[in-house]
Design a protein around this motif. Sequence first.
Motif, short mmCIF file in Angstrom:
data_model
loop_
_atom_site.label_atom_id
_atom_site.label_comp_id
_atom_site.label_asym_id
_atom_site.label_seq_id
_atom_site.Cartn_x
_atom_site.Cartn_y
_atom_site.Cartn_z
N PHE A 68 66.54 42.29 17.47
CA PHE A 68 65.50 43.28 17.75
C PHE A 68 64.10 42.86 19.58
CE2 PHE A 68 60.25 42.92 16.63
CZ PHE A 68 60.19 44.22 17.16
N ALA A 69 64.04 41.64 19.28
CA ALA A 69 63.35 40.78 20.06
C ALA A 69 64.30 41.18 21.88
CB ALA A 69 63.09 38.96 19.90
N LEU A 70 65.32 40.08 21.93
CA LEU A 70 65.97 40.66 22.69
C LEU A 70 65.62 42.11 23.53
CD1 LEU A 70 68.83 40.63 24.95
CD2 LEU A 70 70.42 40.57 22.53
N VAL A 71 66.26 43.60 22.53
CA VAL A 71 66.58 45.06 22.30
C VAL A 71 65.11 45.06 23.15
CG1 VAL A 71 66.48 46.79 22.12
CG2 VAL A 71 67.92 45.22 20.94
N ALA A 72 64.31 45.33 22.99
CA ALA A 72 62.50 44.48 23.06
C ALA A 72 62.19 44.17 24.40
CB ALA A 72 62.18 44.41 21.65
N THR A 92 54.36 42.41 26.13
CA THR A 92 56.03 42.41 25.16
C THR A 92 56.11 41.47 24.47
OG1 THR A 92 56.42 44.54 26.85
CG2 THR A 92 58.44 42.82 24.59
N GLN A 93 55.92 40.35 24.74
CA GLN A 93 56.33 39.22 24.63
C GLN A 93 55.48 38.40 23.24
OE1 GLN A 93 56.51 35.03 25.95
NE2 GLN A 93 58.91 35.93 26.34
N VAL A 94 54.10 38.81 23.14
CA VAL A 94 53.15 38.96 22.50
C VAL A 94 53.36 39.71 21.33
CG1 VAL A 94 50.79 38.33 21.84
CG2 VAL A 94 51.58 38.25 23.93
N ILE A 95 53.87 40.65 21.77
CA ILE A 95 54.05 41.93 20.37
C ILE A 95 54.98 41.69 19.62
CG2 ILE A 95 54.07 44.35 20.12
CD1 ILE A 95 52.38 44.81 22.55
N GLY A 105 58.98 26.80 23.52
CA GLY A 105 59.29 25.89 25.05
C GLY A 105 59.35 26.45 25.68
N GLY A 106 59.60 25.69 27.03
CA GLY A 106 60.25 25.64 28.75
C GLY A 106 60.51 26.67 29.34
N HIS A 107 62.05 27.04 28.57
CA HIS A 107 62.46 28.56 29.16
C HIS A 107 62.24 29.36 28.76
CE1 HIS A 107 65.36 25.56 29.86
NE2 HIS A 107 65.69 24.88 28.82
N VAL A 108 61.55 29.30 27.74
CA VAL A 108 60.90 31.14 27.11
C VAL A 108 60.13 31.39 28.16
CG1 VAL A 108 60.25 32.47 25.19
CG2 VAL A 108 61.71 30.33 25.15
N VAL A 109 59.29 30.14 28.65
CA VAL A 109 58.10 30.95 29.73
C VAL A 109 58.21 31.38 30.64
CG1 VAL A 109 57.89 28.72 31.16
CG2 VAL A 109 56.02 29.69 29.93
N LEU A 110 59.68 31.21 31.22
CA LEU A 110 60.79 31.94 32.52
C LEU A 110 59.52 33.01 32.85
CD1 LEU A 110 62.25 31.16 34.75
CD2 LEU A 110 64.07 32.30 33.30
N PRO A 111 59.88 34.44 31.78
CA PRO A 111 59.53 35.46 32.28
C PRO A 111 58.33 35.71 32.09
CG PRO A 111 60.63 35.09 29.65
CD PRO A 111 60.49 34.04 30.36
N ASN A 148 60.82 31.80 15.04
CA ASN A 148 62.06 31.25 15.71
C ASN A 148 62.77 31.75 16.28
OD1 ASN A 148 60.35 28.61 15.64
ND2 ASN A 148 61.06 27.81 13.81
N ALA A 149 62.90 33.06 14.89
CA ALA A 149 64.28 33.98 15.17
C ALA A 149 64.35 35.07 16.39
CB ALA A 149 64.79 34.64 13.80
N ALA A 150 62.85 34.48 16.51
CA ALA A 150 62.63 36.30 17.91
C ALA A 150 62.93 35.19 19.31
CB ALA A 150 61.55 36.85 17.66
N VAL A 151 62.56 34.27 19.03
CA VAL A 151 63.10 32.98 20.51
C VAL A 151 64.04 33.46 20.81
CG1 VAL A 151 62.77 30.68 21.13
CG2 VAL A 151 60.57 31.62 19.37
N VAL A 152 64.76 33.37 20.53
CA VAL A 152 66.10 33.59 20.67
C VAL A 152 66.33 34.32 20.68
CG1 VAL A 152 68.37 33.13 19.65
CG2 VAL A 152 67.06 31.82 18.52
N GLY A 153 66.26 35.68 20.85
CA GLY A 153 66.73 37.30 21.55
C GLY A 153 65.43 37.05 22.59
N ILE A 154 64.88 36.36 22.32
CA ILE A 154 64.26 36.34 23.92
C ILE A 154 64.54 35.52 25.40
CG2 ILE A 154 61.84 35.56 25.38
CD1 ILE A 154 60.15 36.53 22.02
N LEU A 155 64.45 34.91 24.88
CA LEU A 155 65.59 34.01 25.61
C LEU A 155 66.68 34.77 25.90
CD1 LEU A 155 65.60 30.75 26.82
CD2 LEU A 155 67.25 30.18 24.57
N ILE A 156 68.08 35.25 24.97
CA ILE A 156 68.39 35.92 26.09
C ILE A 156 68.07 36.87 26.64
CG2 ILE A 156 70.33 37.14 25.33
CD1 ILE A 156 70.70 35.74 22.31
#
Length: 393
Positions: A152-156, A165-168, A243-249, A336-344
């Motif tokens: 869900f996080a990846l698609v959104a 978007t990321q906050v929501i 962490g740092g990788h997710v701050v990239l987008p 934490n699960a959403a973090v994985v989708g955001i990172l992808i």
Amino acid sequence: MITNGKISRGTLLEILLVSTRLGLTSFGGPVAHLGYFHHEYIRKRKWMDEKGYADLVALCQFLPGPASSQVGIGIGAMRAGVLGGIVSFIGFTLPSVLALIIFALIFQGLEIDTGGWIHGLKIVAVAVVAHAILGMAKSLTPDLKRKAIALFALVATLLWQTAFTQVIVIILSAIIGLLLYHQQTREEENSYEFPISKSFAVTCLVLFFGLLFLLPILREVTSIEWIAMFDSFYRSGSLVFGGGHVVLPLLESEFVPTGWLSKDAFLAGYGVTQAVPGPLFTFAAYLGTVMNGWQGGIVATIAIFLPAFLLIFGTLPFWNSLRSNQKVKGALMGINAAVVGILISAFYQPIWTSSILEPLHFAFAAILFSMLVYWKLPPWVIVVVGALGGIFL
């Protein structure tokens, strides 16, 4: 050490020296940093016991922001109060901040936008983020429900790309996690005393949320460039989980589309950040310097790390009761699960789409990934090989 409310200067100097040595040698990202901290602070110096360190790491994993930096701040605070936390942060962070400011100044003075080594650094980012995805997915999405939250996080985040978007997505994932995992098995928790008053903690939390809502208003009312930049970095540091990788987008969406800096400059700095020790959030020092000179680098660093200070100081006194709450644990599992989708999502756009343009690029990325994951070479070696390989490509 704190004695009768007074902090020993010798203790502060010791914290500074030890944390600076860690800041000069701690390569490998936040998980590796926690290992370095455990060896130096817990096993070697015994500044905290195992239970206290585990509690602190759990707290920092729960909070948004750079987990390893917050653990370092917390250890310093446990040793010598608030001032100890500040000194610990300076020692751990300053080496990489200075290195990235210097690189950014050199970057501005050279005509390197079309250099092959820039593309090599982009491919390095592909290998590094792919490694992060595999490690986080294994630990944060072990069951089908959490895999679904990650999807869900990846698609959104791929299809709905806005600043909020990321906050929501994180908020919705927390709600889903709360609904799915609110009845976890209760485990006995260890309590630990933190040398920070609750009144000071509340002040920090009020300041954290106050700045989060006030800065965007000031940005619109004043149209001052420095306020706009501070707001962007502060918001990025406040709203990123993982962490740092997710701050990239978040940083990319704040500064590249608005023309503050080019995508090539952004990704080149991200690649070079892998070569320096310390927290990945020091990437902000590079970005700020490219935009507004060394003064901008300092302001950006303060802005992106300030939320980490306010949150760790604001929550330490309340963590014992918070971490035993089963609903909080369930929400955290969803986040934490959403973090994985955001990172992808960040892995695909902008990293993959601007780096892997032909089969040769993919083959080179596979080599760098193997060097990092299977041969376990230091990240700075991967960066050097990537830059040199980019020139020959």
